[in-house]
Design a protein around this motif. Structure first.
Motif, PDB file in Angstrom:
ATOM      1  N   VAL A 178      -9.856   1.890   0.221  1.00  0.00           N
ATOM      2  CA  VAL A 178      -9.921   0.911  -0.875  1.00  0.00           C
ATOM      3  C   VAL A 178      -8.540   0.305  -1.115  1.00  0.00           C
ATOM      4  O   VAL A 178      -8.402  -0.915  -1.278  1.00  0.00           O
ATOM      5  N   SER A 179      -7.491   1.133  -1.121  1.00  0.00           N
ATOM      6  CA  SER A 179      -6.129   0.627  -1.321  1.00  0.00           C
ATOM      7  C   SER A 179      -5.748  -0.380  -0.244  1.00  0.00           C
ATOM      8  O   SER A 179      -5.151  -1.424  -0.525  1.00  0.00           O
ATOM      9  N   ILE A 180      -6.103  -0.061   1.001  1.00  0.00           N
ATOM     10  CA  ILE A 180      -5.725  -0.928   2.127  1.00  0.00           C
ATOM     11  C   ILE A 180      -6.482  -2.250   2.075  1.00  0.00           C
ATOM     12  O   ILE A 180      -5.888  -3.325   2.212  1.00  0.00           O
ATOM     13  N   ILE A 181      -7.798  -2.194   1.854  1.00  0.00           N
ATOM     14  CA  ILE A 181      -8.544  -3.454   1.879  1.00  0.00           C
ATOM     15  C   ILE A 181      -8.321  -4.265   0.607  1.00  0.00           C
ATOM     16  O   ILE A 181      -8.471  -5.487   0.625  1.00  0.00           O
ATOM     17  N   ARG A 182      -7.933  -3.617  -0.494  1.00  0.00           N
ATOM     18  CA  ARG A 182      -7.551  -4.389  -1.678  1.00  0.00           C
ATOM     19  C   ARG A 182      -6.337  -5.256  -1.362  1.00  0.00           C
ATOM     20  O   ARG A 182      -6.277  -6.424  -1.747  1.00  0.00           O
ATOM     21  N   VAL A 200       0.873  -1.177   0.000  1.00  0.00           N
ATOM     22  CA  VAL A 200       0.000   0.000   0.000  1.00  0.00           C
ATOM     23  C   VAL A 200       0.909   1.226   0.000  1.00  0.00           C
ATOM     24  O   VAL A 200       1.719   1.409   0.910  1.00  0.00           O
ATOM     25  N   PHE A 201       0.776   2.061  -1.036  1.00  0.00           N
ATOM     26  CA  PHE A 201       1.609   3.254  -1.174  1.00  0.00           C
ATOM     27  C   PHE A 201       0.878   4.490  -0.638  1.00  0.00           C
ATOM     28  O   PHE A 201      -0.314   4.456  -0.361  1.00  0.00           O
ATOM     29  N   LEU A 235       2.926  -4.623   3.302  1.00  0.00           N
ATOM     30  CA  LEU A 235       3.948  -3.584   3.278  1.00  0.00           C
ATOM     31  C   LEU A 235       3.263  -2.246   3.035  1.00  0.00           C
ATOM     32  O   LEU A 235       2.562  -2.083   2.036  1.00  0.00           O
ATOM     33  N   MET A 236       3.481  -1.281   3.936  1.00  0.00           N
ATOM     34  CA  MET A 236       2.758  -0.014   3.869  1.00  0.00           C
ATOM     35  C   MET A 236       3.750   1.139   3.900  1.00  0.00           C
ATOM     36  O   MET A 236       4.486   1.316   4.880  1.00  0.00           O
ATOM     37  N   LYS A 238      -2.358  -9.606  10.806  1.00  0.00           N
ATOM     38  CA  LYS A 238      -1.495  -9.698   9.639  1.00  0.00           C
ATOM     39  C   LYS A 238      -0.119  -9.129   9.971  1.00  0.00           C
ATOM     40  O   LYS A 238       0.003  -8.157  10.716  1.00  0.00           O
ATOM     41  N   THR A 239       0.937  -9.744   9.446  1.00  0.00           N
ATOM     42  CA  THR A 239       2.280  -9.193   9.596  1.00  0.00           C
ATOM     43  C   THR A 239       2.366  -7.909   8.775  1.00  0.00           C
ATOM     44  O   THR A 239       2.074  -7.911   7.580  1.00  0.00           O
ATOM     45  N   VAL A 240       2.767  -6.811   9.421  1.00  0.00           N
ATOM     46  CA  VAL A 240       2.795  -5.507   8.764  1.00  0.00           C
ATOM     47  C   VAL A 240       4.166  -4.864   8.950  1.00  0.00           C
ATOM     48  O   VAL A 240       4.710  -4.843  10.053  1.00  0.00           O
ATOM     49  N   VAL A 241       4.721  -4.346   7.853  1.00  0.00           N
ATOM     50  CA  VAL A 241       5.891  -3.465   7.908  1.00  0.00           C
ATOM     51  C   VAL A 241       5.411  -2.104   7.434  1.00  0.00           C
ATOM     52  O   VAL A 241       4.944  -1.961   6.300  1.00  0.00           O
ATOM     53  N   TYR A 242       5.514  -1.103   8.306  1.00  0.00           N
ATOM     54  CA  TYR A 242       4.844   0.177   8.124  1.00  0.00           C
ATOM     55  C   TYR A 242       5.855   1.308   8.171  1.00  0.00           C
ATOM     56  O   TYR A 242       6.513   1.531   9.190  1.00  0.00           O
ATOM     57  N   ILE A 243       5.991   2.033   7.054  1.00  0.00           N
ATOM     58  CA  ILE A 243       6.887   3.186   6.983  1.00  0.00           C
ATOM     59  C   ILE A 243       6.093   4.453   7.309  1.00  0.00           C
ATOM     60  O   ILE A 243       5.007   4.669   6.781  1.00  0.00           O
ATOM     61  N   THR A 244       6.663   5.306   8.164  1.00  0.00           N
ATOM     62  CA  THR A 244       5.980   6.559   8.494  1.00  0.00           C
ATOM     63  C   THR A 244       6.994   7.617   8.910  1.00  0.00           C
ATOM     64  O   THR A 244       8.078   7.295   9.414  1.00  0.00           O
ATOM     65  N   HIS A 245       6.646   8.888   8.689  1.00  0.00           N
ATOM     66  CA  HIS A 245       7.434   9.999   9.219  1.00  0.00           C
ATOM     67  C   HIS A 245       6.917  10.421  10.586  1.00  0.00           C
ATOM     68  O   HIS A 245       7.570  11.213  11.278  1.00  0.00           O
TER      69      HIS A 245
END
Length: 251
Positions: A134-138, A72-73, A148-149, A177-184
């Motif tokens: 929509v992007s996330i649930i897709r 998810v971008f 991957l977010m 769910k296993t999540v890798v999340y990039i954030t500022h």
């Protein structure tokens, strides 16, 4: 793993000796100054970037037909010519899932995030927050091993971002769910993450990893806890120096 780009000025190391294990079902948040290689690391995980050296393994689950990852971008990467439900079902369609089954799954996800009545709308007919839902649930509908977010809420206004943070926490509690999340955002990292990885200015290396020992389930009210403020302050104390160094490198 390491990533080196060839530039007109010579080799440029974007990510250097980045070694990290992510547990099954973990929500891992990564923060660091702009240009530190956070997104590059995520793109290597997604196999959208080659690795210069090192290796990467995502352990497959019991079902070999499940994708290893979905991304998810920050941008609303949904197809403007498809309806909302067609967008949500797209990954399942690519996997050869029957139309009935994929529509059942898509309807279920739309119900969960309050978008059922917008199923037949096109992206230009819904808001930015709805597009990112929509992007996330897709991505989730495709049932990947790892989600991957990359700054998925970064383009949203502050109020919508808070709503989607709450929604994302609820969905994660349901799916684990296993999540890798990039954030500022440090607030977002501490609020969402089981662990927060702090990266250095370029070349991106791991400076520290913080275990966020705050009870789940969490909500936006979690940000009012003293423990939350302590984690945020501790991470910022180290991150601020890296932000300054990154800015000096750009001058």
């Amino acid at each position: 793993m390491t990533k080196i780009y060839q530039t007109a000025s010579g080799p440029m190391t974007a990510v250097d000796n980045f070694t990290l294990d992510v547990a099954d079902g973990e929500f891992l948040a990564i923060v660091g100054p702009s240009g530190c290689g956070k997104s590059t690391f995520l793109r290597m995980l997604a196999e959208l970037e080659d690795i210069t050296s090192g290796d990467l393994t995502i352990r497959p689950g019991a079902d070999p037909k499940k994708p290893l990852n979905s991304v998810v971008f920050q941008e609303y990467a949904i197809f403007p010519w498809k309806t909302v439900i067609q967008n949500v079902a797209f990954g399942l369609q690519m996997r050869g899932i029957s139309e009935k089954d994929r529509m059942d799954v898509a309807h279920g996800w739309l119900d969960r995030v309050g978008l059922a009545k917008f199923a037949n709308h096109y992206p230009h007919q819904i808001s930015g927050g709805m597009k990112q839902r929509v992007s996330i649930i897709r991505a989730l509908a495709n049932d990947p091993e790892v989600l991957l977010m990359d700054e998925p809420l970064g383009a949203l206004d502050a109020q919508t971002r808070v709503v989607l943070q709450d929604e994302l926490m609820r969905i994660w509690e349901e799916t684990r769910k296993t999540v890798v999340y990039i954030t500022h955002s440090l607030d977002e990292a501490v609020l969402l993450g089981d662990r927060v990885v702090l990266m250095s200015a370029q070349p991106g290396r791991i400076l520290d990893i913080y275990e966020i020992d705050i009870d789940r389930p969490r909500s936006i009210d979690t940000m009012n806890l003293p423990a939350f403020a302590e984690y945020r302050a501790a991470i910022w104390q180290r991150l601020s120096a890296e932000v300054t160094r990154a800015m000096e490198m750009q001058q």
